[in-house]
Design a protein around this motif. Structure first.
Motif, PDB file in Angstrom:
ATOM      1  N   TYR A  82       0.817  -0.977  -0.260  1.00 48.76           N
ATOM      2  CA  TYR A  82       0.116   0.209   0.082  1.00 48.76           C
ATOM      3  C   TYR A  82       0.464   0.761   0.102  1.00 48.76           C
ATOM      4  N   ALA A  83       0.194   2.168  -0.891  1.00 48.49           N
ATOM      5  CA  ALA A  83       0.532   3.566  -0.624  1.00 48.49           C
ATOM      6  C   ALA A  83       0.036   4.153   0.046  1.00 48.49           C
ATOM      7  N   THR A  84      -0.081   5.244   0.924  1.00 51.19           N
ATOM      8  CA  THR A  84      -0.766   5.910   1.857  1.00 51.19           C
ATOM      9  C   THR A  84      -0.819   7.063   2.590  1.00 51.19           C
ATOM     10  N   ALA A  85      -0.560   8.325   2.245  1.00 51.59           N
ATOM     11  CA  ALA A  85      -0.430   9.246   2.681  1.00 51.59           C
ATOM     12  C   ALA A  85      -1.734  10.137   3.121  1.00 51.59           C
ATOM     13  N   MET A  86      -1.108  11.360   4.238  1.00 56.49           N
ATOM     14  CA  MET A  86      -2.235  12.677   4.069  1.00 56.49           C
ATOM     15  C   MET A  86      -1.621  13.648   3.530  1.00 56.49           C
ATOM     16  N   VAL A  87      -2.710  14.372   2.684  1.00 55.91           N
ATOM     17  CA  VAL A  87      -2.156  15.515   1.733  1.00 55.91           C
ATOM     18  C   VAL A  87      -2.935  16.641   2.271  1.00 55.91           C
ATOM     19  N   ALA A  88      -2.101  17.720   2.340  1.00 55.24           N
ATOM     20  CA  ALA A  88      -3.133  18.821   2.438  1.00 55.24           C
ATOM     21  C   ALA A  88      -2.839  19.896   1.289  1.00 55.24           C
ATOM     22  N   VAL A  89      -3.903  20.338   0.749  1.00 56.30           N
ATOM     23  CA  VAL A  89      -4.550  20.773  -0.876  1.00 56.30           C
ATOM     24  C   VAL A  89      -5.087  22.017  -0.322  1.00 56.30           C
ATOM     25  N   PRO A  90      -5.130  23.403  -1.366  1.00 56.42           N
ATOM     26  CA  PRO A  90      -5.626  24.809  -0.865  1.00 56.42           C
ATOM     27  C   PRO A  90      -6.626  24.402  -1.370  1.00 56.42           C
ATOM     28  N   GLY A  91      -8.189  23.971  -2.699  1.00 55.65           N
ATOM     29  CA  GLY A  91      -9.182  23.303  -2.519  1.00 55.65           C
ATOM     30  C   GLY A  91      -8.944  21.930  -3.154  1.00 55.65           C
ATOM     31  N   ALA A 101       2.134  22.165  10.491  1.00 53.73           N
ATOM     32  CA  ALA A 101       0.928  23.560  10.602  1.00 53.73           C
ATOM     33  C   ALA A 101       0.009  22.736  10.338  1.00 53.73           C
ATOM     34  N   MET A 102      -1.583  23.303  10.798  1.00 53.70           N
ATOM     35  CA  MET A 102      -2.673  22.488  10.507  1.00 53.70           C
ATOM     36  C   MET A 102      -3.034  23.202   9.011  1.00 53.70           C
ATOM     37  N   HIS A 103      -3.673  22.655   8.465  1.00 51.56           N
ATOM     38  CA  HIS A 103      -4.468  22.774   7.188  1.00 51.56           C
ATOM     39  C   HIS A 103      -5.804  22.372   6.643  1.00 51.56           C
ATOM     40  N   ASP A 104      -6.766  23.508   6.450  1.00 52.53           N
ATOM     41  CA  ASP A 104      -8.372  23.313   6.239  1.00 52.53           C
ATOM     42  C   ASP A 104      -8.954  22.058   5.384  1.00 52.53           C
ATOM     43  N   ILE A 105      -8.223  21.515   4.002  1.00 56.44           N
ATOM     44  CA  ILE A 105      -8.466  20.345   3.315  1.00 56.44           C
ATOM     45  C   ILE A 105      -7.878  19.635   3.475  1.00 56.44           C
ATOM     46  N   ASN A 106      -7.633  18.534   4.600  1.00 58.00           N
ATOM     47  CA  ASN A 106      -6.720  16.891   4.571  1.00 58.00           C
ATOM     48  C   ASN A 106      -7.649  16.086   4.030  1.00 58.00           C
ATOM     49  N   ILE A 107      -6.350  15.200   2.874  1.00 62.12           N
ATOM     50  CA  ILE A 107      -7.380  14.240   2.560  1.00 62.12           C
ATOM     51  C   ILE A 107      -6.297  12.874   2.809  1.00 62.12           C
ATOM     52  N   MET A 108      -6.993  12.074   3.289  1.00 54.76           N
ATOM     53  CA  MET A 108      -6.283  10.608   3.105  1.00 54.76           C
ATOM     54  C   MET A 108      -6.478   9.801   1.879  1.00 54.76           C
ATOM     55  N   VAL A 109      -5.408   9.191   1.243  1.00 52.79           N
ATOM     56  CA  VAL A 109      -5.650   8.903   0.435  1.00 52.79           C
ATOM     57  C   VAL A 109      -4.489   7.326   0.413  1.00 52.79           C
ATOM     58  N   GLU A 110      -5.135   6.423  -0.414  1.00 51.75           N
ATOM     59  CA  GLU A 110      -4.241   4.517  -0.341  1.00 51.75           C
ATOM     60  C   GLU A 110      -4.357   4.675  -1.181  1.00 51.75           C
ATOM     61  N   VAL A 111      -3.404   4.161  -2.117  1.00 55.89           N
ATOM     62  CA  VAL A 111      -3.075   2.978  -3.439  1.00 55.89           C
ATOM     63  C   VAL A 111      -3.170   1.606  -3.305  1.00 55.89           C
ATOM     64  N   GLY A 112      -3.121   0.924  -3.944  1.00 52.89           N
ATOM     65  CA  GLY A 112      -3.006  -0.893  -3.514  1.00 52.89           C
ATOM     66  C   GLY A 112      -2.374  -1.002  -4.789  1.00 52.89           C
ATOM     67  N   ALA A 113      -1.711  -2.003  -4.269  1.00 52.98           N
ATOM     68  CA  ALA A 113      -0.542  -2.532  -5.606  1.00 52.98           C
ATOM     69  C   ALA A 113      -0.848  -4.055  -5.724  1.00 52.98           C
ATOM     70  N   THR A 114      -1.341  -4.808  -6.740  1.00 47.19           N
ATOM     71  CA  THR A 114      -1.074  -6.374  -6.690  1.00 47.19           C
ATOM     72  C   THR A 114      -0.674  -6.225  -7.695  1.00 47.19           C
TER      73      THR A 114
END
Lengths: 470, 470
Positions: A213-222, A268-281
């Protein structure tokens, strides 16, 4: 009645009075249950006998499995609460055929564990997996965080068996991917919340466990940048994004208040936080290369770096080990505790809109909410990859008309954007008024006709899903 | 009646007498149609008005779209044949949302063409795609050669609209992947073969078009080696096998007789011929490398070479260009012409078994067939990846009791192996006796109750799908 029930399942499995306590309280607190008795059958034959008795005597029957529903579908006031918890056998796991044959009382996380060491997954997952049972999962067509890749519950079910309201057992336990033999009763029972019959067993699809798995927290502007990230990853991986979850700033802050030893996702704190996970088989994506790096992880890092350089990301943290990954998931799965555990009045709305309309929905709701209750605070979390927003609102006061007004506003905006007023939590009793107001009238009439045809005495989980006809 | 129909759709769209010819003959030849009139509505409102008139007057209505079914589901003797061919608009293709919104009369191959230049596919495909229309595709839950990767029709449908037997329009045109709002009428209408209502439109899922294909004909010593090839490819590609089709030697020979300018698949003839296709969507699998080779093709070639070295393959030819790929597909898609075009008496059986049971099924049928008709010759083709065998048999004579005995033998063996007597062609009239004999009795009773509830006057495609109750 009690004696007749005892004759079917044995005295030890008919619980009355205080013995019902485990089933009486359910954790949302909105739908405490006061059944005639809790009856715990141990076999399909016993379920059938109970339903037959209920049908003959006109007694309501409410199937209960893990009792983790959010919509009051298992409240059993004045009814027989038929608990499937003793029917918890995993009858078979056939790794080659990629199927599991299970009884309705199997706990979802027990199924996860049972197939994992075979290199397989049953991909459906959500926060309540340690209590939720397969019967309820199917009856509510549960969703969760992996729907983006693997579909809803109904997409993962090959066959079911069920006791119909007349007490007869329908055997639809197909193990096949192609089976066109008359009307699809399987899909009718899935999502019917126990109002057309009691699902007692199922044949479930299993999937190969991703090797990495590749898993991340990402902060984006919108949210536009979030969708660009999703599209880039889907295109690059051939659709291997397993989860794409949106948590706004106040959600992250509430999580930190709830369990202060957690760490914030970013410096830092951000307004828009995304958790993304990619699976590799495929091995070429999951096996470490000559540089020791796992390709799917390297690829996610590269995508994030490219977007960061272009100013499309504010920050990103890729999980470097399983513990970091689990911490990211734990934050997301604390949603119900965060929303309901704050002790504030809540308007809870489980809706879906086309995923490019989520931002517009949130904007418009901000305006409408301010007019309805200036002290209100949305406390949302979203399966952004499905357009499914759990749009909860902390209200300034406990006020039923206000709650209804908020729900009406949510539904106005959702339907204007081509969305659904009920995404994955089901109707139960919670959304009966929404069904009455918002569901296509012809479809509703057809549902009522089907209900009358299969349950003429109205004994199966009455008062759920279908609002009373006026 | 004719005048009333003319008032609804205009005189030019009510065809009687010889004008019905195009709808009267259907190409299996088993189910010629003799309707009161062929009526060609141009809108949903006109469909609704026709159904309302039919319901008021107790006149049977049979929806017809491409008329390519194999089970007699569209035969309209003494009924109004309601042809959806004029309702052939693709209302919208939204590439970003990956959906197409279409009317029921859209020809499948027209939809394929309409989305292809957007880099998308509607993945469902089969030989009759140049005539089959979406309404029939949905009503029969059609399968085909890509089900292995993309699922059956019902897996590709987000929403439907339909005219119910009472003439009312049910609008279930959801565009969402999560929509839990009551009983799933969409899945009830899909596969009901027009007996519960007339599907007039649908929201369909689109998929990214694979950027490259690797396609091969492979000869193997046994079906076990074929399954090993399938499993190796699925594991290595993360499940990207699009088609895995089995053609025995006599099928290949019959194809050469049918169109002698075709070339045989290999220099020598082999007993077990497999057509395999892998699709690559991710750039790392589809873009030519430094050596100019497309990775997915190179990978297929390597897998085949490995297996050849171990004696698991007898021969293999990888398509080197699109023309060679199309020639492989053309052989597979000539199935109906091969089986029915030979002018020999045919027992046609569309069945599925778990895919590791196909060899056992074929062995046992060989024995049973020899006992029933020593001159019989199976002429089968199989979607081996789904366990779906089109087990046709050329019989030594036209003999209804013999045909029925063969069907009974097929069903005995199929059900003994946990299979389905009806995989993808549907029930229509062709399999009514199989439904009566083989379908779970409780399920059948529930289907009849649903039919009575939604169509109390029995006007919608009567005599199809559900055998008469005894």
């Amino acid at each position: 009645m009690i004696e007749q029930l005892q004759a079917i399942v044995g005295a030890a499995n008919v619980l009355t009075g205080a013995d019902r306590a485990r089933w009486a309280k359910e954790w949302t607190g909105y739908f405490p249950s006061d059944p005639i008795a809790v009856v715990r059958p141990g076999s399909i034959a016993e379920v059938a006998a109970i339903v037959l008795l209920a049908n003959d005597t006109g007694t309501p029957v409410v199937p209960v499995s893990g009792n983790t529903g959010l919509a009051g579908g298992a409240q059993a006031n004045g009814a027989i609460a038929l608990s499937l918890d003793r029917m918890n056998r995993i009858r078979d796991v056939r790794a080659d055929a990629r199927i599991a044959i299970v009884e309705a009382g199997v706990v979802l996380s027990d199924l996860h564990k049972a197939v994992e060491d075979r290199g397989l997954i049953f991909p459906l997952t959500f926060g309540a997996r340690g209590s939720a049972m397969i019967g309820g999962v199917l009856s509510t067509n549960a969703g969760g965080s992996n729907v983006l890749r693997y579909g809803n519950t109904r997409d993962l079910v090959l066959g079911v068996e069920a006791v119909l309201p007349n007490g007869e057992v329908a055997n639809l336990m197909s193990e096949l991917h192609k089976d066109n033999s008359g009307y699809n009763l399987k899909h009718l029972l899935i999502g019917a919340e126990g109002t057309l019959g009691i699902i007692t067993g199922a044949v479930l699809k299993l999937m190969p466990k991703p090797r990495a798995y590749a898993t991340a927290m990402v902060a984006v502007p919108g949210l536009d940048q979030a969708l660009e990230l999703l599209n880039r990853l889907q295109e690059a991986t051939g659709g291997a994004v397993e989860a794409f979850e949106y948590m706004p700033r106040n959600y992250v802050e509430a999580h930190l208040r709830l369990s202060p030893d957690n760490r914030p996702p970013f410096d830092a704190m951000h307004d828009i936080n995304i958790m993304v996970e990619v699976g590799a088989t495929a091995p070429r994506d999951s096996e470490p290369g000559p540089d020791g790096r796992v390709p799917v992880v390297a690829h996610l890092e590269q995508t994030l770096a490219d977007m960061f350089e272009k100013g499309l990301l504010l920050d990103a943290v890729v999980a470097q080990n399983e513990a970091q990954r689990q911490a990211m998931w734990q934050r997301r799965e604390a949603a119900a505790e965060i929303v309901l555990g704050a002790g504030r009045p809540v308007s809870n709305n489980d809706i879906a809109v086309p995923l490019d309309k989520v931002a517009e929905f949130l904007d418009r709701m901000g305006t409408r909410l301010a007019a309805l209750d200036p002290g209100a605070e949305p406390i949302l979390v979203a399966h952004l990859g499905d357009g499914n927003v759990h749009y909860a609102v902390w209200l300034s006061r406990e006020d039923a008309p206000l709650k209804d007004a908020v729900t009406e506003a949510v539904e106005d905006e959702v339907l204007r954007l081509g969305g659904s007023f009920s995404a994955e939590h089901g109707i139960g009793q919670w959304k009966l008024s929404s069904m009455a107001r918002r569901k296509d009238k012809v479809a509703l009439a057809a549902m009522r006709a089907i209900k009358r045809a299969l349950d003429p005495n109205g004994i199966m989980n009455p008062g759920k899903v279908l609002p009373p006809a006026n």
